[in-house]
Enzyme design. Structure first.
Site, mmCIF file in Angstrom:
data_model
loop_
_atom_site.group_PDB
_atom_site.id
_atom_site.type_symbol
_atom_site.label_atom_id
_atom_site.label_comp_id
_atom_site.label_asym_id
_atom_site.label_seq_id
_atom_site.Cartn_x
_atom_site.Cartn_y
_atom_site.Cartn_z
ATOM 1 N N ASP A 260 0.864 -1.188 0.000
ATOM 2 C CA ASP A 260 0.000 0.000 0.000
ATOM 3 C C ASP A 260 0.895 1.231 0.000
ATOM 4 O OD1 ASP A 260 -3.245 0.349 0.821
ATOM 5 O OD2 ASP A 260 -1.993 2.145 1.113
ATOM 6 N N CYS A 350 -14.355 -1.062 -7.019
ATOM 7 C CA CYS A 350 -15.422 -0.435 -6.239
ATOM 8 C C CYS A 350 -15.885 0.860 -6.909
ATOM 9 C CB CYS A 350 -14.987 -0.200 -4.797
ATOM 10 S SG CYS A 350 -13.528 0.802 -4.651
HETATM 11 N N1 SAH Z 1 -8.335 -4.103 0.330
HETATM 12 C C1 SAH Z 1 -8.478 -3.168 1.398
HETATM 13 C C2 SAH Z 1 -9.115 -1.875 0.954
HETATM 14 C C3 SAH Z 1 -8.342 -1.140 -0.127
HETATM 15 S S1 SAH Z 1 -8.662 0.553 -0.175
HETATM 16 C C4 SAH Z 1 -9.266 -3.841 2.537
HETATM 17 O O1 SAH Z 1 -9.876 -4.877 2.332
HETATM 18 O O2 SAH Z 1 -9.286 -3.281 3.631
HETATM 19 C C5 SAH Z 1 -7.492 1.132 -1.278
HETATM 20 C C6 SAH Z 1 -6.074 1.277 -0.722
HETATM 21 O O3 SAH Z 1 -5.233 1.555 -1.818
HETATM 22 C C7 SAH Z 1 -5.863 2.400 0.252
HETATM 23 O O4 SAH Z 1 -5.292 1.897 1.436
HETATM 24 C C8 SAH Z 1 -4.870 3.365 -0.439
HETATM 25 O O5 SAH Z 1 -3.897 3.873 0.459
HETATM 26 C C9 SAH Z 1 -4.205 2.457 -1.417
HETATM 27 N N2 SAH Z 1 -3.711 3.038 -2.654
HETATM 28 C C10 SAH Z 1 -4.333 3.876 -3.503
HETATM 29 N N3 SAH Z 1 -3.598 4.074 -4.617
HETATM 30 C C11 SAH Z 1 -2.477 3.335 -4.466
HETATM 31 C C12 SAH Z 1 -1.325 3.104 -5.279
HETATM 32 N N4 SAH Z 1 -1.210 3.662 -6.486
HETATM 33 N N5 SAH Z 1 -0.386 2.271 -4.813
HETATM 34 C C13 SAH Z 1 -0.493 1.700 -3.600
HETATM 35 N N6 SAH Z 1 -1.574 1.857 -2.794
HETATM 36 C C14 SAH Z 1 -2.535 2.682 -3.222
#
Ligand code: SAH
Length: 407
Positions: A260, A350
Site C-alpha cells: 500500500d 469499487c
Molecule cells: N483491500 C483493502 C481496501 C483497499 S482501499 C481492505 O480490504 O481493507 C485502497 C487502498 O489503496 C488504500 O489503502 C490506499 O492507500 C491504497 N492506494 C491507492 N492508490 C495506491 C497506489 N497507487 N499504490 C499503492 N496503494 C494505493
C-alpha cells in the site's frame, strides 16, 4: 420564515416544493430515490430544514425527501405517494427504518462479527445515510446536505435503535455537494476502535482512516480467502489495513505481503496481525505504489498462490471512466502475471461507474495481454449488510471476481 415566492399559499416549516417539468415524473413514479436538478421546473419555499416535497407538473404530490440545494441530485426521496410509506419523513420514520435495518443485520451477519454496516443508504430506504458499527462505537455518516439538516433526528434514531456506547457523526454532505469526492470530516474521535469480524480482531481507524475506518464491504471475500488460504503465499495489493492478509494468515497461509502507498495503513496492518497473534515481519509490509511494485515483481519472475487486487475507485466521475479502465487493465495484467498456475486472483473494483460487464471485459482483456488463461470461479461483491435497493441499482458498486489460473 416567509416564503420567497409569493405564489406559495402556505409553507410547512421551511419545506421546499420542487415542481417537476412535464414528463419528468417517470423515475419518481418508479420510486427511484434520486431526483436530478434538471428535472425540476420550479421551486417554492426555502428547504433549509432539509425537507422537500416533489410535485408533478400538475402539482400532484409524488414523494418526500431530503433537499440538497447545491447538488446535482437535488433531493433524495424517502417516501412516495401510493406507497405504504406515504408520509413525511420524521423522527418516527427514521426510527422505523433503522429498526428494519437492524432486523436485517440480525438475520444475515455471521457469528463473532461486531463490525458491520448497520444502515446502507438507499438499500435500507435511508438515502444519504450510512451507519457503520465497530464494536462499541457507531459512525453515522450524513452524505448529503439534506440528511445533514436532519442530523438531530437521525442521531436520536441511531441511539434509540442501536444503543451504541459511543456514536460519532460525520457530515460530508455539503463537501460532496461542492464536488469533493474524497471527504474527510475532521473529528476528535478516538483513533483506534476494536471489533471482530468472523472471530478475527481488527481495529478501525476512525480519526484518519478511510471510508468510516475499515472496508466492511469485503467481509465475504475475506471469508472466501480464509477458506482456501492454508499453506499458500498471498500478495495483497492495495492492502489498506491488511485485513485480507489477516484472514489468510489466520487460516494458515505460508506468507502474506501487504502493499500500500500509505504508511499509516501499513502501520494498522501490523497492528491487526499482532492483535490476532500473527507474526508481522517487516518484509511483509511494502510501502510503495502498487503499479511500480508489481512491475518489479513481474520483472523478477515472482509468483504467488493468491493475489488480491482491491484498488480504490479509479473512476469517481463519468469523465474518469476511460482512464480508470486503463488503470484497471494495467494492474490486472501485471497481477495476473504474478499468479502461479493453479493459483487465484481476486480482482475487485469499487467504482460504481465501472459496471460489472465493463469490469469483466477489462479483466478479460488484461488476461489476453498477460497471455494467461483464467476461469471465473465466483463473483462476490459486498456482504448482506450492504443491501442494494432494486429501485436504485446504482448502489451496487463493489465487484469482486475470483479467477483461477488454469496454466
Ligand atoms: N483491500 C483493502 C481496501 C483497499 S482501499 C481492505 O480490504 O481493507 C485502497 C487502498 O489503496 C488504500 O489503502 C490506499 O492507500 C491504497 N492506494 C491507492 N492508490 C495506491 C497506489 N497507487 N499504490 C499503492 N496503494 C494505493
Amino acid at each position: 420564515m416567509r416564503p420567497k415566492n409569493d405564489c406559495v399559499p402556505y409553507i410547512l416549516g421551511t419545506l421546499i416544493r420542487l415542481i417537476l417539468k412535464p414528463g419528468r415524473e417517470t423515475s419518481v413514479l418508479r420510486r427511484h430515490p434520486w431526483l436530478f436538478s434538471g428535472a425540476v421546473a420550479s421551486l417554492e419555499g426555502d428547504g433549509s430544514d432539509g425537507h422537500a416535497e416533489i410535485l408533478d407538473a400538475a402539482r400532484r404530490p409524488l414523494a418526500r425527501g431530503a433537499y440538497s440545494a447545491g447538488s446535482q441530485i437535488v433531493a433524495r426521496l424517502w417516501t412516495f405517494r401510493g406507497g405504504a410509506d406515504e408520509r413525511a419523513p420524521d423522527a418516527a420514520l427514521f426510527r422505523e427504518r433503522f429498526a428494519a435495518a437492524r432486523r436485517l443485520r440480525e438475520e444475515v451477519l455471521p457469528p463473532e462479527t461486531t463490525g458491520f454496516r448497520a444502515v446502507n443508504s438507499e438499500g435500507d430506504l435511508c438515502p444519504g445515510v450510512l451507519l457503520d458499527v465497530y464494536g462499541e462505537t457507531a459512525v453515522l455518516e450524513l452524505l448529503t446536505a439534506g440528511t445533514e439538516a436532519w442530523r438531530a433526528d437521525l442521531e436520536a434514531a441511531a441511539r434509540t435503535v442501536f444503543s451504541p456506547p459511543h456514536l460519532l457523526v460525520r457530515e460530508s454532505g455539503a463537501a460532496r455537494d461542492a464536488g469533493k469526492t474524497d471527504v474527510r470530516a475532521p473529528g476528535s474521535e478516538p483513533a483506534l476502535v476494536p471489533f471482530l469480524e468472523n472471530g478475527l480482531r481488527f481495529v478501525a481507524d476512525l480519526a484518519a482512516g478511510q471510508k468510516t475506518g475499515f472496508f466492511l464491504d469485503q467481509r465475504d471475500n475475506r471469508a472466501r480467502l480464509r477458506a482456501l488460504a492454508r499453506g499458500k503465499t498471498v500478495l495483497n495489493l492495495f492492502s489498506y489495513s491488511g485485513a485480507f492478509s489477516v484472514a489468510a494468515l489466520a487460516a494458515g497461509a505460508a506468507r502474506a505481503v501487504d502493499v500500500d502507498s500509505s504508511e499509516a495503513a501499513l502501520a494498522l496492518a501490523r497492528e491487526n496481525r499482532r492483535a490476532n497473534g500473527l507474526a508481522a515481519p517487516d518484509e511483509d509490509f511494502v510501502a510503495a505504489d502498487v503499479f511500480d511494485d508489481v512491475r518489479r515483481r513481474v520483472a523478477e519472475g515472482q509468483r504467488f498462490d493468491v493475489v488480491v487486487c482491491d484498488p480504490p475507485a479509479f473512476a469517481k466521475k463519468r469523465a474518469d471512466v476511460d482512464r480508470a479502465a486503463r488503470g484497471y487493465k494495467d494492474v490486472n495484467r501485471l497481477a495476473m502475471s504474478l499468479v502461479a498456475p493453479g493459483g487465484w486472483l481476486l480482482t475487485c473494483s469499487c467504482s460504481g461507474l465501472v459496471d460489472a460487464d465493463l469490469f469483466q471485459k477489462i479483466v478479460f482483456s488484461a488476461s489476453v495481454d498477460a497471455r494467461a488463461p483464467f476461469s471465473i470461479v465466483a463473483r462476490q461483491g459486498a456482504g448482506a449488510d450492504h443491501p442494494v435497493s432494486l429501485d436504485c441499482p446504482e448502489g451496487e458498486y463493489l465487484k469482486g471476481i475470483w479467477l483461477r489460473r488454469l496454466q
